[in-house]
Scaffold this motif. Structure first.
Motif, PDB file in Angstrom:
ATOM      1  N   LYS A 131       0.840  -1.197   0.000  1.00  9.86           N
ATOM      2  CA  LYS A 131       0.000   0.000   0.000  1.00  9.86           C
ATOM      3  C   LYS A 131       0.881   1.255   0.000  1.00  9.86           C
ATOM      4  O   LYS A 131       2.038   1.208   0.409  1.00  9.86           O
ATOM      5  CB  LYS A 131      -0.917  -0.002   1.224  1.00  9.86           C
ATOM      6  N   SER A 132       0.323   2.364  -0.452  1.00 10.04           N
ATOM      7  CA  SER A 132       1.021   3.662  -0.502  1.00 10.04           C
ATOM      8  C   SER A 132       2.332   3.576  -1.285  1.00 10.04           C
ATOM      9  O   SER A 132       3.417   3.873  -0.758  1.00 10.04           O
ATOM     10  CB  SER A 132       1.300   4.192   0.914  1.00 10.04           C
ATOM     11  N   PRO A 133       2.268   3.179  -2.568  1.00  8.58           N
ATOM     12  CA  PRO A 133       3.492   3.088  -3.361  1.00  8.58           C
ATOM     13  C   PRO A 133       4.024   4.468  -3.722  1.00  8.58           C
ATOM     14  O   PRO A 133       3.316   5.473  -3.583  1.00  8.58           O
ATOM     15  CB  PRO A 133       3.022   2.348  -4.621  1.00  8.58           C
ATOM     16  N   PRO A 134       5.263   4.561  -4.200  1.00  5.26           N
ATOM     17  CA  PRO A 134       5.767   5.839  -4.713  1.00  5.26           C
ATOM     18  C   PRO A 134       4.870   6.375  -5.828  1.00  5.26           C
ATOM     19  O   PRO A 134       4.166   5.618  -6.505  1.00  5.26           O
ATOM     20  CB  PRO A 134       7.156   5.466  -5.246  1.00  5.26           C
ATOM     21  N   THR A 135       4.904   7.690  -6.014  1.00  8.23           N
ATOM     22  CA  THR A 135       4.014   8.342  -6.984  1.00  8.23           C
ATOM     23  C   THR A 135       4.725   8.663  -8.296  1.00  8.23           C
ATOM     24  O   THR A 135       4.160   9.330  -9.161  1.00  8.23           O
ATOM     25  CB  THR A 135       3.432   9.626  -6.379  1.00  8.23           C
ATOM     26  N   ASP A 136       5.966   8.222  -8.440  1.00  8.90           N
ATOM     27  CA  ASP A 136       6.702   8.352  -9.695  1.00  8.90           C
ATOM     28  C   ASP A 136       7.610   7.130  -9.798  1.00  8.90           C
ATOM     29  O   ASP A 136       7.614   6.275  -8.905  1.00  8.90           O
ATOM     30  CB  ASP A 136       7.498   9.659  -9.719  1.00  8.90           C
ATOM     31  N   ALA A 137       8.386   7.031 -10.869  1.00  6.41           N
ATOM     32  CA  ALA A 137       9.181   5.838 -11.138  1.00  6.41           C
ATOM     33  C   ALA A 137      10.035   5.442  -9.930  1.00  6.41           C
ATOM     34  O   ALA A 137      10.673   6.286  -9.295  1.00  6.41           O
ATOM     35  CB  ALA A 137      10.067   6.062 -12.351  1.00  6.41           C
ATOM     36  N   ILE A 138      10.048   4.146  -9.640  1.00  9.87           N
ATOM     37  CA  ILE A 138      10.828   3.612  -8.517  1.00  9.87           C
ATOM     38  C   ILE A 138      12.249   3.346  -9.015  1.00  9.87           C
ATOM     39  O   ILE A 138      12.456   2.716 -10.049  1.00  9.87           O
ATOM     40  CB  ILE A 138      10.189   2.313  -7.993  1.00  9.87           C
ATOM     41  N   SER A 139      13.234   3.848  -8.287  1.00 13.09           N
ATOM     42  CA  SER A 139      14.627   3.661  -8.698  1.00 13.09           C
ATOM     43  C   SER A 139      15.276   2.457  -8.031  1.00 13.09           C
ATOM     44  O   SER A 139      16.149   1.812  -8.620  1.00 13.09           O
ATOM     45  CB  SER A 139      15.446   4.926  -8.412  1.00 13.09           C
ATOM     46  N   ALA A 140      14.876   2.147  -6.795  1.00 11.30           N
ATOM     47  CA  ALA A 140      15.506   1.016  -6.098  1.00 11.30           C
ATOM     48  C   ALA A 140      14.624   0.535  -4.950  1.00 11.30           C
ATOM     49  O   ALA A 140      13.927   1.337  -4.309  1.00 11.30           O
ATOM     50  CB  ALA A 140      16.876   1.417  -5.546  1.00 11.30           C
ATOM     51  N   VAL A 141      14.675  -0.769  -4.706  1.00 10.66           N
ATOM     52  CA  VAL A 141      14.125  -1.360  -3.479  1.00 10.66           C
ATOM     53  C   VAL A 141      15.209  -2.245  -2.878  1.00 10.66           C
ATOM     54  O   VAL A 141      15.900  -2.962  -3.606  1.00 10.66           O
ATOM     55  CB  VAL A 141      12.837  -2.182  -3.716  1.00 10.66           C
ATOM     56  N   LYS A 142      15.378  -2.178  -1.549  1.00 11.11           N
ATOM     57  CA  LYS A 142      16.385  -2.998  -0.874  1.00 11.11           C
ATOM     58  C   LYS A 142      15.892  -3.354   0.523  1.00 11.11           C
ATOM     59  O   LYS A 142      15.308  -2.519   1.214  1.00 11.11           O
ATOM     60  CB  LYS A 142      17.722  -2.250  -0.769  1.00 11.11           C
ATOM     61  N   PHE A 143      16.160  -4.587   0.939  1.00  6.13           N
ATOM     62  CA  PHE A 143      15.811  -5.027   2.284  1.00  6.13           C
ATOM     63  C   PHE A 143      16.879  -4.603   3.283  1.00  6.13           C
ATOM     64  O   PHE A 143      18.044  -4.400   2.924  1.00  6.13           O
ATOM     65  CB  PHE A 143      15.679  -6.552   2.335  1.00  6.13           C
ATOM     66  N   SER A 144      16.462  -4.521   4.538  1.00  5.03           N
ATOM     67  CA  SER A 144      17.438  -4.378   5.616  1.00  5.03           C
ATOM     68  C   SER A 144      18.266  -5.652   5.675  1.00  5.03           C
ATOM     69  O   SER A 144      17.719  -6.755   5.589  1.00  5.03           O
ATOM     70  CB  SER A 144      16.717  -4.168   6.954  1.00  5.03           C
ATOM     71  N   PRO A 145      19.608  -5.532   5.844  1.00  8.88           N
ATOM     72  CA  PRO A 145      20.436  -6.742   5.914  1.00  8.88           C
ATOM     73  C   PRO A 145      20.166  -7.587   7.153  1.00  8.88           C
ATOM     74  O   PRO A 145      20.520  -8.763   7.192  1.00  8.88           O
ATOM     75  CB  PRO A 145      21.867  -6.196   5.923  1.00  8.88           C
TER      76      PRO A 145
END
Length: 329
Positions: A11-25
């Motif tokens: 829910k509540s995604p970015p409102t423009d192109a997504i550049s990166a997604v990363k998990f906490s290590p």
């Protein structure tokens, strides 16, 4: 016990192109996302809420990385390297590049932030001493992609150069070479065992390359076509935008502008599976630390001559993975 959904949308995604997604290590619960909407969001994927968000600046954010669930680092078109403490809700500028920051990584071993920029340099920052980089190193061309695994840093540049460093001593690169692929590098990730890297190009190809110069080892390198579709009797070739490794199995996922995600067993040269087609191109991929979840960021990245109408919405999907999808066969 409730049934685990195989896939769901955040829910509540970015409102423009997504550049990166990363998990906490250190935690599979928290996922960070950077976007061209100039905002960075920290998602709690278990409860499907945005835990925190902040404006990096008024300019697009091109990359992000989590040190832990409470602290992240971001960079983008405003040229600033920003540290953000989610608990204190406070931002600190670590320093600046002379042009946009395209890539950012965090070294737990060195307690250092590493940034790659279109200003043709890679810089290292100590978050405890904001204001000045602790080292600036020439990449000789715009840095387009970068991957850090323990001490090994590998970068891909605009001119198809691949440069590897040991971040404990970056005065001289470990090696420099041309990409195995003829067209521009889009993404690159180091093997979990650090023996090589996988890279994707704008021309629907992936290369598996090894760092050891021994001729017998170099015989193992290869490239293959992917993310290509026959549409209306014409083969459409799409960029490979994203690569992410399963740290335990050493299999890897690729995402392309065709909207597909494939999982590959690179060592046995097999595709393990392909997911359904997503509503937009795959902009970024991230396995969680244990490899049983894949975050899939979808955005229209202006690849087509005629933009789709309506433009697909930006979205992040969380997919729970089975062993069958990720284990080598």
């Amino acid at each position: 016990m409730s049934e685990v959904r195989s896939e769901y949308k955040l829910k509540s995604p970015p409102t423009d192109a997504i550049s990166a997604v990363k998990f906490s290590p250190s935690s599979s619960q928290y996922l960070i996302a950077s976007s061209w909407d100039a905002t960075v969001r920290l998602y709690d994927i278990i409860n499907n809420v945005v835990r925190h968000e902040y404006k990096h600046s008024q300019y697009p954010v091109l990359d992000c990385v989590l040190q832990d669930p409470n602290k992240c680092y971001t960079g983008g078109l405003d040229k600033n390297v920003l540290a953000y403490d989610f608990t204190a809700q406070a931002a600190t500028v670590l320093g600046m590049h002379d042009d946009a920051i395209r890539c950012i990584e965090y070294s737990e071993d060195r307690k250092a932030v590493v940034t790659g920029s279109w200003d043709t340099t890679i810089r290292v920052w100590d978050p405890r001493i904001p204001g000045t980089s602790v080292g600036t190193f020439p990449a000789d061309d715009q840095v387009f992609t970068m991957s850090l695994k323990e001490e090994l840093l590998v970068a891909g540049t605009h001119g198809r150069k691949i440069i590897a460093w040991d971040i404990r001593n970056m005065s001289i690169p470990l090696q420099q070479r041309d990409s195995l692929l003829k067209y521009q590098t889009r993404c690159l990730r180091v093997f979990p065992n650090k023996q090589g890297y996988v890279l994707g190009s704008i021309e629907g190809r992936v290369a598996v390359e090894y760092l050891d110069p021994n001729p017998e080892i170099q015989k193992k390198k290869y490239a293959f076509k992917c993310h290509r579709l026959r549409e209306g009797g014409i083969e459409c070739i799409y960029p490979v935008n994203a690569i992410s490794f399963h740290e335990e199995e050493s299999t890897f996922a690729t995402g392309g502008s065709d909207g597909f995600v494939n999982i590959w067993d690179g060592f046995n040269k097999k595709r393990l599976c392909q997911f359904h087609r997503y509503p937009a191109g795959i902009a970024s991929l991230a396995f969680n630390p244990t490899g049983n979840i894949l975050a899939i960021a979808c955005s229209y990245l202006s690849e087509l001559d005629e933009p789709p109408n309506p433009t697909p919405e930006d979205a992040i999907f969380i997919r729970n993975l089975s062993d069958q999808e990720t284990k080598p066969k």
